[in-house]
Structure formats: C-alpha cells, structure tokens
Design an enzyme around this catalytic site. Structure first.
Site, PDB file in Angstrom:
ATOM      1  N   ARG A 188       1.153  -0.902  -0.139  1.00 50.34           N
ATOM      2  CA  ARG A 188      -0.003   0.294   0.398  1.00 50.34           C
ATOM      3  C   ARG A 188       1.073   1.014   0.219  1.00 50.34           C
ATOM      4  NH1 ARG A 188      -4.225   0.517   4.733  1.00 50.34           N
ATOM      5  NH2 ARG A 188      -2.670   1.528   5.721  1.00 50.34           N
TER       6      ARG A 188
ATOM      7  N   LYS B   5       0.498   5.201  -0.749  1.00 46.77           N
ATOM      8  CA  LYS B   5      -0.698   6.486  -1.463  1.00 46.77           C
ATOM      9  C   LYS B   5      -0.166   7.771  -1.811  1.00 46.77           C
ATOM     10  CE  LYS B   5      -4.415   4.169   0.022  1.00 46.77           C
ATOM     11  NZ  LYS B   5      -4.824   3.821  -1.086  1.00 46.77           N
TER      12      LYS B   5
ATOM     13  N   ASN C 217      -2.600  -2.705  -3.509  1.00 48.87           N
ATOM     14  CA  ASN C 217      -3.600  -1.845  -2.749  1.00 48.87           C
ATOM     15  C   ASN C 217      -4.115  -1.384  -3.967  1.00 48.87           C
ATOM     16  OD1 ASN C 217      -4.234   1.014  -1.478  1.00 48.87           O
ATOM     17  ND2 ASN C 217      -5.093  -1.122  -0.317  1.00 48.87           N
TER      18      ASN C 217
ATOM     19  N   ASP D  37     -13.545   1.933  -4.594  1.00 52.66           N
ATOM     20  CA  ASP D  37     -13.503   1.685  -6.323  1.00 52.66           C
ATOM     21  C   ASP D  37     -14.262   0.281  -6.143  1.00 52.66           C
ATOM     22  OD1 ASP D  37     -11.106   2.793  -6.606  1.00 52.66           O
ATOM     23  OD2 ASP D  37     -10.123   1.946  -5.020  1.00 52.66           O
TER      24      ASP D  37
ATOM     25  N   THR E 122      -7.925   3.341  13.896  1.00 55.65           N
ATOM     26  CA  THR E 122      -6.358   2.705  13.379  1.00 55.65           C
ATOM     27  C   THR E 122      -5.864   3.771  12.839  1.00 55.65           C
ATOM     28  OG1 THR E 122      -4.845   1.916  12.097  1.00 55.65           O
ATOM     29  CG2 THR E 122      -7.136   2.018  11.320  1.00 55.65           C
TER      30      THR E 122
ATOM     31  N   THR F 189      -3.018   4.599  10.810  1.00 55.02           N
ATOM     32  CA  THR F 189      -2.473   4.269   9.579  1.00 55.02           C
ATOM     33  C   THR F 189      -3.709   4.702   8.689  1.00 55.02           C
ATOM     34  OG1 THR F 189      -3.519   1.787   9.443  1.00 55.02           O
ATOM     35  CG2 THR F 189      -1.229   2.402  10.447  1.00 55.02           C
TER      36      THR F 189
ATOM     37  N   VAL G 115      -1.083  -4.112  10.110  1.00 57.22           N
ATOM     38  CA  VAL G 115      -0.387  -2.883   9.421  1.00 57.22           C
ATOM     39  C   VAL G 115       1.220  -2.610  10.466  1.00 57.22           C
ATOM     40  CG1 VAL G 115      -0.390  -0.795   8.056  1.00 57.22           C
ATOM     41  CG2 VAL G 115      -1.785  -2.064   8.675  1.00 57.22           C
ATOM     42  N   SER G 116       0.005  -1.929  11.572  1.00 52.93           N
ATOM     43  CA  SER G 116       1.886  -1.115  12.345  1.00 52.93           C
ATOM     44  C   SER G 116       2.421  -2.213  13.468  1.00 52.93           C
ATOM     45  CB  SER G 116       1.008   0.954  13.187  1.00 52.93           C
ATOM     46  OG  SER G 116       0.415   1.414  12.654  1.00 52.93           O
TER      47      SER G 116
ATOM     48  N   CYS H 222     -24.822  -4.261  42.704  1.00 59.88           N
ATOM     49  CA  CYS H 222     -23.636  -4.127  41.775  1.00 59.88           C
ATOM     50  C   CYS H 222     -22.473  -4.896  42.744  1.00 59.88           C
ATOM     51  CB  CYS H 222     -23.932  -1.871  42.190  1.00 59.88           C
ATOM     52  SG  CYS H 222     -24.170  -1.794  40.859  1.00 59.88           S
TER      53      CYS H 222
END
Length: 543
Positions: free
Chosen positions: A45, A47, A75, A95, A141, A143, A201-202, A439
């Site tokens: 990927r 860009k 990509n 796309d 994310t 990214t 990815v990261s 609770c």
C-alpha cells in the site's frame, strides 16, 4: 479458471509512514518473510509514490514474495499490478464499481479483495463477486485517519454472519498481538463461522523487530485465549471448593465502579475474604493485572461518558484480557439512555467480558432489543417479568452471541454460557431495596472467578458466587423476624455473608437452581471435560 482461495491467516499490509528508524518497506518485508512464521499474504500500500516509483518498489517486493511463495497484492492500483504481474489487487470501497473491470484486465485467476464496513456495502460487494472481503475498521487506527467508524468485534460478527461460507473474509483496523485473540474469538458468529484471518499494519511495519512481531502474532493467533476456559462442564460437588478457594488464594478484585457503591463493594469483598482495590489510575492497570488471582469489575453506574471514560474502561479491559483475568461487566442503566446503551455496546465490542451481569432491561438492551424502556439505572425495563422460557432464552442467546457468561438478575436469576442455562431461585426482597446490593454481587463473582483454577469452567464459580450471596440475603431476612428494616437487613446481610464464607457448609445443598433443559447446547463447545457434571433437568441440590 477462478483464483485459488488465498490463505489470509496473517495478512501483512505495508505502510511507509510508520516505519522504525533506519528501515524501509523493503527491509521490513524482507525481514518478515524470513520469520519462522511469515505473513501468508502481503499487500503493498503506497498512496504517495509516483507510478514509476510504485512499480519499481512493487517489482522489488514481488521478487521477495515470489521467492518465499507468498502472494503479493497491490492496494487500489490495477495498473501497477498489471505492470508487475503479481497475484492481484485489493480495492477500497470507493473502487467497488471497478471490480468487474479489474477482473477483466487481470484475468480470472488473479486475486481481487474488496473492503466493506457496513451491510449495505456488503450486499453490493457480494454482487460483484470478489475473491475475498476485508471487514473493517475493527478499531480506530492512525494508519487511515479518514476511516469509517470502528465496527468493534460485534460489528465484524454481524457482517461475518451475512457473508456466505464460500467467501473468505479478513478483519483489519487496529489489530495487534494484544487484541487479536479476542477479535478472532468474539467475531465468531452464532453458527460458528470464523474469520479466515487478520490484516495487520502497524503491529508489524512499525516494529523495530518485525521477525519477532510476525512470530508473536502467528503464535498468538494459534494459541487458545487465556480468558476462554477449555472446560464448560459444571461439577456441583466443587461448589464448596470454589468458596474455599477464596480463603486459600485471597483474590484481589480491581474495581472501576460507580461512586454510590464503592464502600459496600469493598466491605462485601472483605466479608468473603477477598481484597478490594478501587483504582481508576491507568498507570496502575498493567501492574494490577499482572498480580496472581485477580479479577476486575467494570461498573458504569455513575456514567460520565466521553473519551476519558472510554479510555478508562477499555484500558483496564485490555490489560486484564492480556493476562487472562476474569472481567465482570455491569452495564448499569444500559437501557435508560441512548448514551449509556452505546457506551455499554462499545465496551462489549472493545474487549472480552467474562461475565455480563445486569437486570432484564440492561440485558435486553445489550441484546439489541431497542423497545426496552427503563425509568432509571435501577429499572428492569417495561418487559420485566417474562416467563422462565423467555428470560432463559434471552440470556442463552446473548451468551451464545458473545461467547461468554451472561447473568440476568431479578426475582429469579438466569445464567448461561451458551451451552448450559440455569435458573436460580434463592434471594431476598430486600436486595432490590438497598442501593448497591445488586452492584456488589459483581465483586463476589469476580472474586470467585479469580480464585478458580486456570482453565476452570467459570459458570460453576459464578453460580456458587450467586448462591452464597443470595442464601446470605435469605438468612439476613429471617433475622428481621417480619419487621420491615432495610437498613438493619443490609448490616445483617454482610454479617451472614462473612459467616457463610468462613463456614464449611455444603453450598450444593443450599443453592436452589435447575437447568433449563430446552436450551442445553453442549455441542456448541464439544463434549464437556472432567467428571460427569450435572445431568439435564437435575436440581443442583439433588446432584
């Protein structure tokens, strides 16, 4: 011929914007492919590169992936894939209309992936017949800062359930070794359909140790989650042992709970022999989660909302999930307002809650029954008071969906792990008349679960916790001798609970419960392990 079904198990997506120092896309991919457990597929990927530079890089990467027998996808850029001759492309939703054109240009044997993030997109995507689908983003994310709203694991599961089994699917968006197990586990739909893999990815591309990152991810994907028991049987003879384990291990209960009940939750934890800590300091979460015999209570009673609350709950959930600690989530008032409902659903989708505990209105809200209306955080909802079959089915279905234990409290308590469903009858009228008693049950459940052996079926400890709690409530009511004194009862209740915790009484003989036979689904988890367990339709006291 159509393309072969790709292996999507560990799907690497490159990212040149988040590389560690002195690294390149090429060096990171090269290192990953040398790992003991390399990526099973790679997507390049880029860009911001010119077409010429993109093709140059793609050819270099393709030489690497071809050498290792790993498919390479490009990509968005069909032209680059054609120039390189690699195995295919992955197209974003924008796309989607280009899929038939891409298929015509690339040929029938090439791989074409397509991203989807909602059911409308999914319906249209299935109409163009891609090779596989990418579902996401699961989490936020950096990214892709312009991504759609995160789906969470529940959103992934919803989409996955609508995808034909013949169509492979991979999840993407914020996935790393710390959350990949619960993404795979929680996204499994009620029919058992699972993701075919995860796209990362990261967690790999930004790592200074990409080989180790690949190996860790692979091993984490293929290792049973610590928070999921391997045994779903129920052994009634162990009920007293679950209580005795509290004395033996003195579990720590980490509370993130509402301001109204902190005191009573702490006192009740101490009464049963557990150690309470009220910590809302994220800097402590990892250290607390690393201690032995720890349980966590997440209670959203005094709901503040906002990013700070979200980070607080999710941070604790993440640390306890990583350590395999039991997490008890109490979605207080989840049906009262849309803000509470959305926050509760975000928590359930953002981590693994071992037990979800709530009244009927709260459970209905989490189950997605939007018609529920609650008068306040203590309301059960307008639908309160359904038949045993209706209420039991409600908890069974939610437990089956979330793959955890669901407890619905009320005049009768209903509990299910999706395989076994029970109705418990003990209790006192005073439990709904003293603030915090409902609770504080979460504290007792957390302690019983934290003290249980690793891999223990936790529905047994949960039933034991509810049982000892409710029997103590009954005994405290008997001490009232017919007088109406909720304040006095509350004090007596803590005393009775402490006495029962230290006694050698056989809890199996005291807990009034029976299995809802119609909802037994042991096949969901496979044959129960261990001893014979409880027979269908058999009272616990008779076992």
């Amino acid at each position: 011929m159509p393309p072969l079904r790709p292996n999507l198990e560990l799907y690497l997506v490159t990212d040149s914007a988040n590389l560690p120092p002195n690294s390149t896309v090429y060096s990171q991919v090269e290192a990953c492919l040398s790992a003991r457990h390399p990526p099973t597929i790679v997507q390049l990927r880029e860009k911001h590169l010119s077409t010429a530079k993109f093709i140059e890089l793609a050819r270099d990467i393709y030489a690497l992936t071809s050498k290792h027998g790993v498919p390479l996808l490009i990509n968005d850029r069909v032209d680059v894939a054609l120039a390189v001759g690699c195995e295919g492309v992955h197209l974003g939703w924008d796309d989607m209309a280009d899929v038939p054109t891409a298929r015509k240009l690339l040929g029938p044997e090439k791989i074409i992936g397509l991203s989807v993030s909602d059911h409308e997109q999914l319906g249209r995507a299935l109409g163009v017949d891609p090779t596989y689908l990418g579902i996401g983003p699961v989490f936020s994310t950096p990214t892709k800062p312009d991504h759609n709203a995160p789906l969470g694991t529940s959103g992934v599961r919803s989409l996955l359930s609508a995808i034909p089994p013949t169509m492979p699917a991979v999840a993407i968006g914020g996935i790393n070794h710390g959350n990949v197990q619960r993404v795979l586990f929680q996204s499994k739909d009620i029919s058992g359909r699972r993701l075919d893999g995860v796209a990362v990815v990261s967690a790999i591309m930004a790592s200074p140790l990409p080989v180790g990152a690949c190996n860790l991810l692979y091993e984490t994907i293929n290792w049973p989650p610590l928070f999921v028991p391997t045994d779903y049987s129920i052994r009634t003879e162990d009920f007293p042992i679950y209580r005795d384990n509290i004395r033996k291990h003195k579990p720590l209960v980490h509370h993130i709970t509402n301001n109204v009940v902190k005191s009573i939750s702490a006192n009740i934890s101490l009464a049963i022999g557990a150690s309470p800590i009220m910590s809302e300091n994220p800097a402590e979460f990892a250290d607390l989660a690393a201690l032995p015999n720890v349980g966590c209570v997440l209670n959203m009673g005094t709901f503040a909302g906002g990013r700070e609350s979200q980070d607080l709950f999710l941070g604790a959930l993440r640390e306890h999930n990583v350590r395999g600690n039991p997490v008890i989530f109490d979605p207080v008032g989840a049906g009262a307002t849309s803000a509470r409902r959305e926050f509760a659903q975000m928590i359930v989708g953002g981590g693994y809650c071992t037990v979800i505990k709530g009244n009927e209105g709260e459970i209905r809200s989490l189950a997605g029954l939007e018609t529920v209306e609650m008068r306040g955080v203590d309301g059960g909802g307008e639908g309160e008071g359904g038949s045993e079959e209706e209420l039991a089915k409600l908890v069974h279905d939610l437990a089956s969906l979330e793959n955890n234990i669901v407890l619905m409290t009320g005049p009768r308590d209903y509990i299910s792990n999706g395989a076994r469903t029970f109705c418990l009858a003990n209790g006192s009228k005073y439990q709904s008349r003293v603030t915090g008693i409902g609770c504080a049950l979460g504290s007792v459940i957390a302690a019983f679960c934290a003290a249980a052996p690793v891999d223990e079926s936790l529905i047994g400890p949960v039933i034991s916790a509810i049982g000892i709690y409710n029997v103590a409530a009954e005994r405290a009511e008997m001490l009232m001798e017919g007088s109406d004194q909720p304040g006095r009862w509350a004090t007596a209740f803590v005393d009775c609970l402490a006495a029962m915790a230290m006694s050698d009484e056989n809890l199996t003989e005291l807990i009034a419960a029976h299995e809802v036979r119609e909802l037994t689904n042991v096949e969901k988890w496979g044959k129960p392990a261990g001893r014979g367990g409880l027979k269908q339709d058999e009272d616990l006291a008779e076992a």
